[in-house]
Scaffold this active site. Sequence first.
Site, mmCIF file in Angstrom:
data_model
loop_
_atom_site.group_PDB
_atom_site.id
_atom_site.type_symbol
_atom_site.label_atom_id
_atom_site.label_comp_id
_atom_site.label_asym_id
_atom_site.label_seq_id
_atom_site.Cartn_x
_atom_site.Cartn_y
_atom_site.Cartn_z
ATOM 1 N N ASN A 41 15.193 14.681 -64.274
ATOM 2 C CA ASN A 41 14.410 13.323 -63.901
ATOM 3 C C ASN A 41 15.743 12.393 -63.474
ATOM 4 O O ASN A 41 16.417 12.089 -64.479
ATOM 5 C CB ASN A 41 13.965 12.562 -65.340
ATOM 6 N N LYS A 54 15.733 9.361 -62.453
ATOM 7 C CA LYS A 54 15.572 8.022 -62.644
ATOM 8 C C LYS A 54 15.749 7.146 -61.424
ATOM 9 O O LYS A 54 15.510 7.769 -60.292
ATOM 10 C CB LYS A 54 16.193 7.430 -63.847
ATOM 11 N N HIS A 64 6.589 8.052 -68.955
ATOM 12 C CA HIS A 64 7.662 8.031 -69.410
ATOM 13 C C HIS A 64 8.094 6.835 -70.213
ATOM 14 O O HIS A 64 7.786 5.832 -69.973
ATOM 15 C CB HIS A 64 8.924 8.152 -68.048
ATOM 16 N N GLU A 75 10.431 5.066 -70.561
ATOM 17 C CA GLU A 75 10.752 3.708 -69.920
ATOM 18 C C GLU A 75 9.795 2.899 -69.240
ATOM 19 O O GLU A 75 9.946 1.747 -69.007
ATOM 20 C CB GLU A 75 12.058 4.068 -68.884
ATOM 21 N N GLU A 108 9.543 13.552 -75.750
ATOM 22 C CA GLU A 108 10.980 12.832 -75.715
ATOM 23 C C GLU A 108 10.783 11.738 -76.681
ATOM 24 O O GLU A 108 10.252 10.581 -76.466
ATOM 25 C CB GLU A 108 10.879 12.116 -74.202
ATOM 26 N N GLY A 159 19.199 9.278 -73.799
ATOM 27 C CA GLY A 159 20.275 8.648 -73.258
ATOM 28 C C GLY A 159 21.316 8.046 -74.418
ATOM 29 O O GLY A 159 22.188 7.731 -74.124
ATOM 30 N N SER A 185 18.771 13.456 -74.290
ATOM 31 C CA SER A 185 20.172 14.020 -74.411
ATOM 32 C C SER A 185 20.414 15.389 -74.663
ATOM 33 O O SER A 185 21.112 16.044 -75.337
ATOM 34 C CB SER A 185 20.634 13.201 -75.942
HETATM 35 P P1 13P Z 1 18.676 11.703 -71.116
HETATM 36 O O1 13P Z 1 18.690 13.305 -70.979
HETATM 37 O O2 13P Z 1 19.664 11.088 -70.292
HETATM 38 O O3 13P Z 1 18.686 11.393 -72.624
HETATM 39 O O4 13P Z 1 17.284 11.410 -70.631
HETATM 40 C C1 13P Z 1 16.142 11.903 -71.116
HETATM 41 C C2 13P Z 1 15.102 11.454 -70.057
HETATM 42 O O5 13P Z 1 14.523 10.262 -70.410
HETATM 43 C C3 13P Z 1 14.359 12.511 -69.214
HETATM 44 O O6 13P Z 1 13.263 12.032 -68.793
#
Ligand code: 13P
Length: 234
Positions: free
Chosen positions: A7, A9, A85, A87, A154, A160, A196
């Site tokens: 992803n 982003k 997601h 976010e 997730e 992150g 992560s």
């Molecule tokens: P990270 O791998 O940077 O923690 O992000 C996970 C994520 O949100 C994947 O959709």
Amino acid sequence: MKTIIGNWKMNGSRAKLAEMIADLSQIETQNRVVLCVPFTMLDIDSGTINLGAQDVSAHKSGAYTGEVSAEMIAEVGAKYVIVGHSERRMYHDETNDIVRAKAQMALENGITPIICVGETMDEKRAGKTMDVIEACVRESVPNDVHDDIIIAYEPRWAIGAGITPTTQEIADAHRVIADTLSYMGLDGTPILYGASVNVSNASDIVAIKNVGGLLIGGASLKSADLIPIIESVK
Ligand code: 13P
């Protein structure tokens, strides 16, 4: 075969994606690899690498300025789309009902939705993780699914953050998701872990029962990070 989804982003560029596709096409893997990239990169020729979007409108068409429909992303080559997601849930107040409508739109246009579920730190501290995850699955997955879907667990507090849940916590969450999907008649749906993930923890995480692959954020942006992860996952 495991499913490994990057992803990106709001990162990268068309040039960077072309480079990544060239690098990924050099490796041999049994895994299904998908890159979920910004809308502006979806039309790039991606060879055997599948491209997906990171969001889609819950509406078919009409006066929704700034939104992009499932039909539109299918037209430019998206085979997958991330919906719900954390976010999107956090910054755009997306509820399970909205997420379900988006997943339905994807399915109606031949796109596989990657439906994200997971608990916040407050919910975890309150001991509500399993209830939240179960409700998220029940309410975010459309009724009467006859095509492929993917679920991604997730934990929102670990995204992150450089920290992951324990093996037991991941196993427990994936068991609840698998049981809920089974109750809904969706046995065999891949359930990915995301948050992560890096090269040091990827192979241990995919070895956990009911983990069908990975959804990777930061470590999917560079070939030097992503390729060793894909190669470590058997
Ligand atoms: P990270 O791998 O940077 O923690 O992000 C996970 C994520 O949100 C994947 O959709």
